[in-house]
Write a protein that holds these residues in place. Structure first.
Motif, PDB file in Angstrom:
ATOM      1  N   GLN A  33       0.708  -1.264   0.102  1.00 29.51           N
ATOM      2  CA  GLN A  33      -0.064   0.080  -0.071  1.00 29.51           C
ATOM      3  C   GLN A  33       0.890   1.290   0.276  1.00 29.51           C
ATOM      4  O   GLN A  33       0.611   2.024  -0.646  1.00 29.51           O
ATOM      5  CB  GLN A  33      -0.858  -0.024   1.194  1.00 29.51           C
ATOM      6  CG  GLN A  33      -1.990  -1.027   0.953  1.00 29.51           C
ATOM      7  CD  GLN A  33      -2.840  -0.862   2.347  1.00 29.51           C
ATOM      8  OE1 GLN A  33      -3.149   0.284   2.625  1.00 29.51           O
ATOM      9  NE2 GLN A  33      -3.587  -2.010   2.668  1.00 29.51           N
TER      10      GLN A  33
ATOM     11  N   ARG B 282      -2.935   5.243  -4.764  1.00 28.53           N
ATOM     12  CA  ARG B 282      -3.790   5.093  -3.330  1.00 28.53           C
ATOM     13  C   ARG B 282      -3.808   6.390  -2.713  1.00 28.53           C
ATOM     14  O   ARG B 282      -2.672   7.208  -2.796  1.00 28.53           O
ATOM     15  CB  ARG B 282      -3.290   4.137  -2.387  1.00 28.53           C
ATOM     16  CG  ARG B 282      -3.938   4.083  -1.324  1.00 28.53           C
ATOM     17  CD  ARG B 282      -3.422   2.751  -0.590  1.00 28.53           C
ATOM     18  NE  ARG B 282      -3.610   1.555  -1.311  1.00 28.53           N
ATOM     19  CZ  ARG B 282      -4.767   0.763  -0.957  1.00 28.53           C
ATOM     20  NH1 ARG B 282      -5.717   1.251  -0.050  1.00 28.53           N
ATOM     21  NH2 ARG B 282      -4.926  -0.387  -1.633  1.00 28.53           N
TER      22      ARG B 282
ATOM     23  N   ARG C 256      -4.989   6.739   0.804  1.00 28.01           N
ATOM     24  CA  ARG C 256      -5.181   6.569   2.144  1.00 28.01           C
ATOM     25  C   ARG C 256      -4.606   4.964   2.336  1.00 28.01           C
ATOM     26  O   ARG C 256      -4.937   4.203   1.584  1.00 28.01           O
ATOM     27  CB  ARG C 256      -6.485   6.920   2.836  1.00 28.01           C
ATOM     28  CG  ARG C 256      -6.660   8.235   3.059  1.00 28.01           C
ATOM     29  CD  ARG C 256      -8.154   8.411   3.416  1.00 28.01           C
ATOM     30  NE  ARG C 256      -8.019   7.949   4.989  1.00 28.01           N
ATOM     31  CZ  ARG C 256      -7.767   8.539   6.111  1.00 28.01           C
ATOM     32  NH1 ARG C 256      -7.225   9.927   5.785  1.00 28.01           N
ATOM     33  NH2 ARG C 256      -7.841   8.033   6.984  1.00 28.01           N
TER      34      ARG C 256
ATOM     35  N   ARG D  27      -5.337   1.206   3.968  1.00 31.84           N
ATOM     36  CA  ARG D  27      -6.523   0.557   4.522  1.00 31.84           C
ATOM     37  C   ARG D  27      -6.587   0.439   6.129  1.00 31.84           C
ATOM     38  O   ARG D  27      -5.316   0.007   6.615  1.00 31.84           O
ATOM     39  CB  ARG D  27      -6.605  -0.871   3.733  1.00 31.84           C
ATOM     40  CG  ARG D  27      -7.167  -0.697   2.239  1.00 31.84           C
ATOM     41  CD  ARG D  27      -6.942  -2.073   1.892  1.00 31.84           C
ATOM     42  NE  ARG D  27      -7.882  -3.036   2.500  1.00 31.84           N
ATOM     43  CZ  ARG D  27      -7.903  -4.394   2.443  1.00 31.84           C
ATOM     44  NH1 ARG D  27      -7.110  -4.773   1.291  1.00 31.84           N
ATOM     45  NH2 ARG D  27      -8.498  -5.222   2.929  1.00 31.84           N
TER      46      ARG D  27
ATOM     47  N   LYS E 112      -8.053  -2.127   7.592  1.00 27.48           N
ATOM     48  CA  LYS E 112      -8.307  -3.532   8.041  1.00 27.48           C
ATOM     49  C   LYS E 112      -6.945  -4.191   8.189  1.00 27.48           C
ATOM     50  O   LYS E 112      -6.378  -4.847   7.285  1.00 27.48           O
ATOM     51  CB  LYS E 112      -9.205  -4.177   6.585  1.00 27.48           C
ATOM     52  CG  LYS E 112     -10.456  -3.828   6.385  1.00 27.48           C
ATOM     53  CD  LYS E 112     -11.300  -4.585   5.339  1.00 27.48           C
ATOM     54  CE  LYS E 112     -12.618  -4.031   5.235  1.00 27.48           C
ATOM     55  NZ  LYS E 112     -13.277  -4.574   4.366  1.00 27.48           N
TER      56      LYS E 112
ATOM     57  N   ARG F  67      -2.830  -0.900  13.817  1.00 30.38           N
ATOM     58  CA  ARG F  67      -4.119   0.176  13.587  1.00 30.38           C
ATOM     59  C   ARG F  67      -3.464   1.504  13.891  1.00 30.38           C
ATOM     60  O   ARG F  67      -3.562   2.591  13.108  1.00 30.38           O
ATOM     61  CB  ARG F  67      -5.379  -0.032  14.369  1.00 30.38           C
ATOM     62  CG  ARG F  67      -6.037  -1.143  13.639  1.00 30.38           C
ATOM     63  CD  ARG F  67      -7.465  -1.320  14.213  1.00 30.38           C
ATOM     64  NE  ARG F  67      -7.974  -2.781  13.629  1.00 30.38           N
ATOM     65  CZ  ARG F  67      -9.178  -3.108  13.963  1.00 30.38           C
ATOM     66  NH1 ARG F  67      -9.749  -2.581  15.122  1.00 30.38           N
ATOM     67  NH2 ARG F  67      -9.694  -4.205  13.336  1.00 30.38           N
TER      68      ARG F  67
ATOM     69  N   ASN G 115      -2.284   7.859   8.277  1.00 30.50           N
ATOM     70  CA  ASN G 115      -3.039   8.321   7.639  1.00 30.50           C
ATOM     71  C   ASN G 115      -3.289  10.036   8.192  1.00 30.50           C
ATOM     72  O   ASN G 115      -3.320  10.769   7.260  1.00 30.50           O
ATOM     73  CB  ASN G 115      -4.600   7.798   7.739  1.00 30.50           C
ATOM     74  CG  ASN G 115      -4.571   6.598   6.777  1.00 30.50           C
ATOM     75  OD1 ASN G 115      -4.203   6.314   5.810  1.00 30.50           O
ATOM     76  ND2 ASN G 115      -5.283   5.612   7.409  1.00 30.50           N
TER      77      ASN G 115
END
Length: 447
Positions: free
Chosen positions: A192, A201, A203, A205, A207, A213, A220
């Protein structure tokens, strides 16, 4: 099967898991050897105790001073591979005279003791049992060779070691599969990031596992901050271009014209150039703002001390006063340049209009509140709503271009705060900046 690079996280995890697995297997194998030997020793000891009880029972029934098992020609010694030593009073008999020198020291000692006796490379397990018969004390030693048992135990122990090695190999392969599966989110995150760098891209992801996280969220936020900064820089450049277009054209036409520059025209040109310089400085200053999400911290007192020193030198006739109360050690999550710009705009404005003094007070209640007021002429109540409008100047007689307060409003809004203007009790203008308490940081800046 696995893509392993030097100093990679995958390699470190595999090495760590492999080392732990090897240590556990080695410790288990070592403990297995000890427990296996002790189990065999206890088993033989129980058998020798049963044999001792049986021989003592026979001795009590027959009252034979020299029992047959204790003779060198004893069938029991040959069949059961047992060694017998009997001491009854002063009489001593043994089924294996060659062992007597090694066993004689053990005739004296505690009852029911299990002894290990070594002679010429042979290992004998000996049980010592005391008794009393017809008022005469005696000692019975019964021994059995432990060599054959140890050979069997060693063979079994090494077989277990070979099986443990195979299990360790299988466990290493399973660890590799588990590590590879656990690190797939990192491979996905790496792809990513490559897509983000290539513009495929916008942002990342979310998931991903719970542990990743915060990292993805922070990345982000950082990208959002960079995007806002880019938009702000572009807007500042566009505004600067629009603001400079007209005065620059006028100056160029005046310089290209054939009319002689008299003193009045020279003053007008100088005024236009000064305005252009102020516009350029203001827009460039706006473009330098970082905005939230930069992960930087600012100690308020240290930066305020520097600002007050600077404005005291810029306005030597004015008195700048500061009251921080219990908030002297407050640190907020704000980029240093943003904080200096935010407070500097208000202090500069107060320094221009103040008659004698400027006051700044910091309080912590429901929010972080910075209140700045001066003792100048103030602003009429009907003009207060106009403060902060881009390009709005309420007095053309003072230097400025009307952009400073608009930058202040925009900057405070980015940090989810608010700015209010009202008449000060000293007669001048009071500017109150409120920032959320969430911006308070327990982590002081470095340096």
């Amino acid at each position: 099967m696995f893509r392993i690079r030097r100093n990679s996280l995958r390699l470190r995890l595999l090495v760590s898991l492999g080392a732990v697995s090897l240590l556990v297997m080695a410790l288990t194998w070592f403990m297995h050897g000890l427990l296996l030997r002790e189990t065999a020793r206890d088993f033989l000891g129980d058998r020798l105790r049963q044999e001792a009880e049986y021989r003592l029972a026979q001795l009590r029934q027959n009252a034979d001073p020299v029992p047959a098992p204790t003779l060198p020609s004893s069938l029991s010694a040959e069949v059961f591979h047992h060694l017998y030593v009997l001491k009854r009073g002063t009489r001593l008999t043994t089924s294996h005279p060659a062992w007597l020198p090694a066993l004689a020291p053990h005739l004296d000692g505690p009852d029911e003791s299990l002894l290990d006796v070594h002679l010429e490379g042979r290992h004998l397990l000996v049980l010592r049992r005391t008794f009393s018969l017809e008022g005469t004390a005696g000692v019975l030693l019964i021994g059995e060779s432990f060599d054959s048992v140890e050979e069997g135990l060693a063979a079994l122990h090494w077989w277990i070691g070979a099986i443990a090695g195979l299990v360790l190999l299988a466990l290493s392969l399973l660890n590799g599969l588990a590590v590879n599966a656990a690190l797939r989110p990192l491979d996905l995150l790496q792809r990513q990031l490559a897509e983000l760098r290539n513009g495929q891209r916008q942002r990342l992801r979310m998931k991903v596992p719970q542990e990743f996280r915060p990292l993805v969220s922070q990345l982000n936020r950082l990208m959002d901050s960079q995007e806002r900064r880019l938009v702000r820089s572009r807007n500042a450049v566009a505004d600067l271009s629009h603001a400079l277009k007209t005065p620059l054209t006028a100056v160029m036409q005046a310089l290209r014209g054939k009319r002689e520059l008299d003193e009045a025209r020279r003053e007008r040109l100088l005024t236009r150039l000064t305005l252009m310089q102020e516009l350029m400085e203001s827009h460039l200053r706006q473009a330098r703002l970082a905005g939230p999400g930069g992960g930087q911290h600012t100690r308020i007192k240290r930066e305020l001390d520097q600002l007050f020193d600077m404005f005291r030198s810029l306005y030597p006739a004015k008195h700048f006063n500061m009251a921080l109360g219990d908030a002297e050690d407050v640190c907020i999550d704000m980029e240093r340049q943003d904080f200096l710009e935010m407070i500097g705009i208000v202090l500069d404005n107060a320094g221009k209009w103040a008659s004698e003094s400027v006051w700044l007070a910091l309080t912590l209640n429901q929010c972080v509140e910075l209140k700045i007021q001066d003792d100048g002429p103030g602003v009429p109540p009907e003009w207060l709503p106009l403060l902060g409008r881009r390009g709005q100047r309420l007095d053309e007689g003072r230097p400025g271009n009307g952009i400073g307060l608009s930058i202040l409003l925009e900057l405070v809004e980015q940090y989810q705060g608010e700015v209010s203007f009202q008449a000060a009790s000293t007669g001048g203008l009071e500017v109150t900046i409120r920032l959320p308490l969430a911006m308070l940081s327990a982590k002081p800046p470095i340096g």
